[in-house]
Design a protein around this motif. Structure first.
Motif, short mmCIF file in Angstrom:
data_model
loop_
_atom_site.label_atom_id
_atom_site.label_comp_id
_atom_site.label_asym_id
_atom_site.label_seq_id
_atom_site.Cartn_x
_atom_site.Cartn_y
_atom_site.Cartn_z
N SER A 1 -11.28 -70.91 -43.51
CA SER A 1 -12.64 -70.49 -43.14
C SER A 1 -13.52 -71.70 -42.90
CB SER A 1 -13.24 -69.61 -44.24
OG SER A 1 -13.31 -70.32 -45.45
N ASP B 1 -14.06 -59.78 -58.60
CA ASP B 1 -13.55 -59.88 -57.22
C ASP B 1 -14.63 -60.43 -56.30
OD1 ASP B 1 -10.98 -57.65 -57.17
OD2 ASP B 1 -12.50 -57.40 -58.70
N GLU B 2 -15.83 -59.87 -56.45
CA GLU B 2 -16.93 -60.26 -55.55
C GLU B 2 -17.28 -61.73 -55.70
OE1 GLU B 2 -18.81 -55.78 -56.07
OE2 GLU B 2 -20.02 -57.52 -56.64
N TYR C 1 -14.41 -63.96 -54.33
CA TYR C 1 -14.39 -63.95 -52.88
C TYR C 1 -15.52 -64.80 -52.32
CZ TYR C 1 -14.45 -62.30 -48.07
OH TYR C 1 -14.44 -62.26 -46.70
N ASN D 1 -12.26 -68.85 -56.79
CA ASN D 1 -11.80 -68.56 -58.16
C ASN D 1 -12.26 -69.61 -59.17
OD1 ASN D 1 -10.28 -67.08 -56.32
ND2 ASN D 1 -8.55 -66.92 -57.71
N ARG E 1 -8.02 -60.12 -60.57
CA ARG E 1 -9.24 -59.94 -59.77
C ARG E 1 -9.82 -61.26 -59.29
NH1 ARG E 1 -11.61 -54.95 -59.67
NH2 ARG E 1 -10.74 -53.37 -61.06
N GLY E 2 -9.34 -62.38 -59.83
CA GLY E 2 -9.79 -63.67 -59.29
C GLY E 2 -10.48 -64.60 -60.27
#
Lengths: 252, 196
Positions: free
Chosen positions: B51, A114-115, A118, A122, A163-164
């Motif tokens: 963004s 995820d981190e 983000y 991805n 989660r990406g």
């Protein structure tokens, strides 16, 4: 038509390629950048560099390597091996890596996916999964297949996508090194289950295996090491063969 | 001097290294004066539209890019941001190209993002791309696309849609794929832009 990708994988230790490499007209078989450039000219669509250096200097070594590759290569590359944190990845991105591959660290702390997704998007995050068929099901393994985890393969790749993860690099430990073909049934099931691309690894022994992994196995990319390094299958002849089989590839 | 616009986008360095390989003087910069004074400008990018637009608006780069009169080359998200609007975050973009940016919707189980090598079909009326690019394969990574329109120079098909692979309007040029990662043909396209 989106082409199926052919991806040679290079193992790196202390900045040099390891395992025997016997590639045509190569002055220095140990230089990963030179080897990568040869593969690029031969028609490789992408490259994966896996660092197996065990020293505490590895982060700097890996970043230097990524920068060197990015400077000299004009095709995309993934770099992986022991990546544990956002800091590791930040350095590699800054050095010019297109994607990073994470494996054990993602199993131990899934939030890392995820981190990274983000922070970097991805498309930057390749989740590598090593699995073995044990007691009637596929289980995710760590440390080159030595440590069995409680994660079932299909659940884990589903979670990784949620989660990406941008891609899954799946290695069947049961097929790796056998040169008897890829784990096509498991690959096809993952491909149907997931909406992200799947790179198949483990088991490539001849051209026909690649045709099978792209048709029966429904994989988006096929990765191999030794058959390319030892010149058993040339990338150009492989692509000519696949094209003749009606599989979309980028011509060399 | 080629200015590469430095902003909060990913993988800007790969464009810089491509210019290094080609051997053309370049500078990665966010300095408005330097960008305005450059012979050519490259607007690269990997990132999310909303963004990124917010960043460009806050730093004043939006106005700088819109008002440039020398050749400008938008790459990937750079191309999308030159359009009028993006579905990614439902955000107004720079508006150099009137086309809109839409999200891929799989029709027969295609994977999204559209990732990998796909063919590039030049339109007959293109005037700045080498003919050898026609039918060649370039490297794409994107989940959003620009609908083919009057500014489209080349197209590619994915998810049942012909979308813009390359665009041009006045002094603005663009590619959805990554020429800096598209082997020899990609370098050809960068050279074509540098020669306009």
């Amino acid at each position: 038509m989106l082409a199926k990708r052919i991806i040679p994988c290079l193992d790196i230790k202390d900045g040099r390629t390891v395992k025997g490499v016997n590639f045509v007209n190569l002055r220095d078989a140990g230089d990963p950048v030179e080897l990568g450039a040869k593969y690029s000219l031969a028609g490789a669509d992408e490259l994966v560099f896996l660092d197996i250096t065990a020293t505490h200097e590895r982060r700097k070594t890996l970043a230097d390597l990524a920068r060197d590759i990015a400077r000299h290569l004009n095709i995309p590359f993934t770099i992986g091996g022991g990546i544990k944190s956002l800091t590791d990845v930040d350095v590699l991105l800054d050095a010019g890596a297109d994607k990073v591959s994470i494996n054990s660290a993602a199993v131990r702390r899934p939030e890392l996916i995820d981190e990274l997704a983000y922070a970097f998007g991805n498309q930057f995050v390749v989740v590598a999964v090593d699995a073995k068929f044990v007691d009637g099901d596929w289980y995710v393994h760590l440390n080159g297949g030595r440590i069995k985890t409680a994660h079932k393969l299909y659940d884990w790749v589903g979670e990784a996508q949620e989660r990406g993860a941008g891609e899954i690099l799946f290695t069947s430990m049961d097929h790796d090194g056998t040169k008897a073909g890829f784990a096509n049934a498991a690959l096809a099931r993952m491909s149907d289950q997931l909406s992200i691309p799947i790179i198949a690894s483990g088991g490539a022994g001849n051209k026909e295996h690649f045709a099978e992994v792209f048709t029966t196995g429904k994989a988006d990319a096929g990765l191999a090491a030794s058959i390319f390094h030892f010149g058993e299958v040339g990338i150009g002849e492989l692509k000519t063969y696949l094209s003749g089989e009606g599989i979309a590839v980028r011509p060399v | 001097m080629v200015a590469i616009i430095n902003y909060n986008a990913g993988n800007i360095r790969s464009v810089l290294y491509a210019l290094e390989r080609i051997g053309v003087a370049h500078e990665l910069t966010a300095d408005h004066a330097k960008i305005r004074a450059a012979d050519k400008v490259i607007f690269p990018g990997v990132g999310a539209a909303a963004s990124t637009m917010a960043h460009l608006n806050q730093t004043g780069l939006s106005e700088v890019i819109r008002s440039l009169t020398q050749p400008v080359f938008g790459v990937c998200v750079g191309m999308q941001l030159l359009c009028s609007h993006s579905e990614e975050g439902d955000v107004p973009c720079l508006g150099v190209f009137p086309e809109r940016v839409r999200q891929f919707r799989p029709v027969t189980g295609e994977k999204v993002p559209h990732m990998g090598w796909n063919d590039v079909q030049l339109r007959p009326d293109h005037n700045w791309v080498s003919p050898e690019v026609d039918g060649s394969y370039c490297y794409y990574v994107h989940s959003y696309y620009v609908e083919a329109g009057p500014d489209t120079v080349a197209t590619t098909t994915y998810c049942g849609t012909d979308f813009a692979a390359m665009m041009q309007r006045d002094n603005f040029y663009a590619a959805q794929f990554h020429p800096e990662k598209s082997a020899q043909v990609g370098e050809r396209i960068i050279r074509d832009f540098l020669a306009v």
